[in-house]
Design a protein around this motif. Structure first.
Motif, PDB file in Angstrom:
ATOM      1  N   UNK A   1       0.841  -1.195   0.000  1.00  0.00           N
ATOM      2  CA  UNK A   1       0.000   0.000   0.000  1.00  0.00           C
ATOM      3  C   UNK A   1       0.876   1.245   0.000  1.00  0.00           C
ATOM      4  N   UNK A   2       0.410   2.269  -0.593  1.00  0.00           N
ATOM      5  CA  UNK A   2       1.134   3.532  -0.708  1.00  0.00           C
ATOM      6  C   UNK A   2       1.169   4.259   0.630  1.00  0.00           C
ATOM      7  N   UNK A   3       2.353   4.742   0.998  1.00  0.00           N
ATOM      8  CA  UNK A   3       2.510   5.484   2.247  1.00  0.00           C
ATOM      9  C   UNK A   3       2.196   6.955   2.000  1.00  0.00           C
ATOM     10  N   UNK A   4       1.305   7.518   2.807  1.00  0.00           N
ATOM     11  CA  UNK A   4       0.945   8.930   2.693  1.00  0.00           C
ATOM     12  C   UNK A   4       2.026   9.758   3.375  1.00  0.00           C
ATOM     13  N   UNK A   5       2.649  10.647   2.611  1.00  0.00           N
ATOM     14  CA  UNK A   5       3.734  11.491   3.124  1.00  0.00           C
ATOM     15  C   UNK A   5       3.162  12.629   3.971  1.00  0.00           C
ATOM     16  N   UNK A   6       3.955  13.116   4.936  1.00  0.00           N
ATOM     17  CA  UNK A   6       3.501  14.238   5.766  1.00  0.00           C
ATOM     18  C   UNK A   6       3.141  15.478   4.946  1.00  0.00           C
ATOM     19  N   UNK A   7       3.870  15.720   3.871  1.00  0.00           N
ATOM     20  CA  UNK A   7       3.564  16.901   3.046  1.00  0.00           C
ATOM     21  C   UNK A   7       2.182  16.777   2.408  1.00  0.00           C
ATOM     22  N   UNK A  13      -4.747  19.498   4.689  1.00  0.00           N
ATOM     23  CA  UNK A  13      -5.223  20.418   5.734  1.00  0.00           C
ATOM     24  C   UNK A  13      -5.234  21.853   5.206  1.00  0.00           C
ATOM     25  N   UNK A  14      -4.144  22.243   4.545  1.00  0.00           N
ATOM     26  CA  UNK A  14      -4.026  23.600   4.014  1.00  0.00           C
ATOM     27  C   UNK A  14      -5.098  23.900   2.966  1.00  0.00           C
ATOM     28  N   UNK A  15      -5.344  22.961   2.065  1.00  0.00           N
ATOM     29  CA  UNK A  15      -6.381  23.158   1.037  1.00  0.00           C
ATOM     30  C   UNK A  15      -7.748  23.304   1.691  1.00  0.00           C
ATOM     31  N   UNK A  71      -9.223  15.695  -5.577  1.00  0.00           N
ATOM     32  CA  UNK A  71      -8.069  14.953  -6.097  1.00  0.00           C
ATOM     33  C   UNK A  71      -7.145  14.483  -4.973  1.00  0.00           C
ATOM     34  N   UNK A  72      -6.943  15.321  -3.973  1.00  0.00           N
ATOM     35  CA  UNK A  72      -6.098  14.918  -2.838  1.00  0.00           C
ATOM     36  C   UNK A  72      -6.710  13.705  -2.130  1.00  0.00           C
ATOM     37  N   UNK A  73      -8.027  13.680  -2.038  1.00  0.00           N
ATOM     38  CA  UNK A  73      -8.689  12.538  -1.392  1.00  0.00           C
ATOM     39  C   UNK A  73      -8.410  11.231  -2.130  1.00  0.00           C
ATOM     40  N   UNK A  74      -8.204  11.295  -3.454  1.00  0.00           N
ATOM     41  CA  UNK A  74      -7.891  10.066  -4.192  1.00  0.00           C
ATOM     42  C   UNK A  74      -6.509   9.538  -3.829  1.00  0.00           C
ATOM     43  N   UNK A  75      -5.611  10.443  -3.431  1.00  0.00           N
ATOM     44  CA  UNK A  75      -4.286  10.001  -2.963  1.00  0.00           C
ATOM     45  C   UNK A  75      -4.453   9.208  -1.673  1.00  0.00           C
TER      46      UNK A  75
END
Length: 150
Positions: A1-7, A13-15, A71-75
């Motif tokens: 599974x893909x690891x979600x990076x802190x950035x 959060x910023x968006x 789009x971020x949610x798809x990540x």
């Protein structure tokens, strides 16, 4: 599974914060513009055209931010290379070009260098979005071909 990076988490959060602030600011435009025109002693005939220009552009900017949020949610779901993101890039590109058009029309009636910069920035944003749309479309095709192979 893909690891979600802190950035990526920070960006999400910023968006969301910017989206909320964008909605609040857009809704406040009809109240802020008349006060700003009075404060800066500008021609009162600019009030309605300025409200319309900024309000419509604000709605489109919020729309773009919402597409980015989607789009971020798809990540976070682990699958960003999907047709929905291709469609989101297309929608963002069209919205950016509409903002550029609105401010180009504004230039015909009230020229400012800041408006020229806004037009250029949103034309570039529109072109970038449509280019990324094509890149993602190709990635989706490769991914689907690869999924069928395995």
């Amino acid at each position: 599974m893909y690891e979600i990076k802190p950035i990526t988490k920070f960006t999400k959060i910023l968006v969301n914060i910017i989206l909320f602030l964008g909605i609040a600011t857009t809704l406040a435009v009809p109240y802020i513009v008349p006060k700003a025109i009075k404060l800066y002693s500008l021609d009162k005939s600019l009030t309605i055209p300025t409200i319309i220009t900024i309000f419509i552009s604000g709605i489109l900017a919020v729309y773009i931010l919402n597409q980015i949020r989607i789009m971020i949610n798809t990540i976070f779901k682990g699958n960003p290379f999907i047709l929905d993101n291709v469609i989101s890039f297309k929608k963002m590109g069209i919205a950016a070009f509409i903002i550029a058009l609105i401010f180009t029309i504004k230039l015909l009636f009230w020229f400012t260098y800041a408006t020229v910069i806004i037009v250029v920035v949103f034309i570039i944003a529109g072109l970038l979005s449509l280019t990324l749309k094509d890149i993602f479309k190709q990635a989706v095709k490769f991914k689907e071909d690869n999924d069928l192979t395995i």
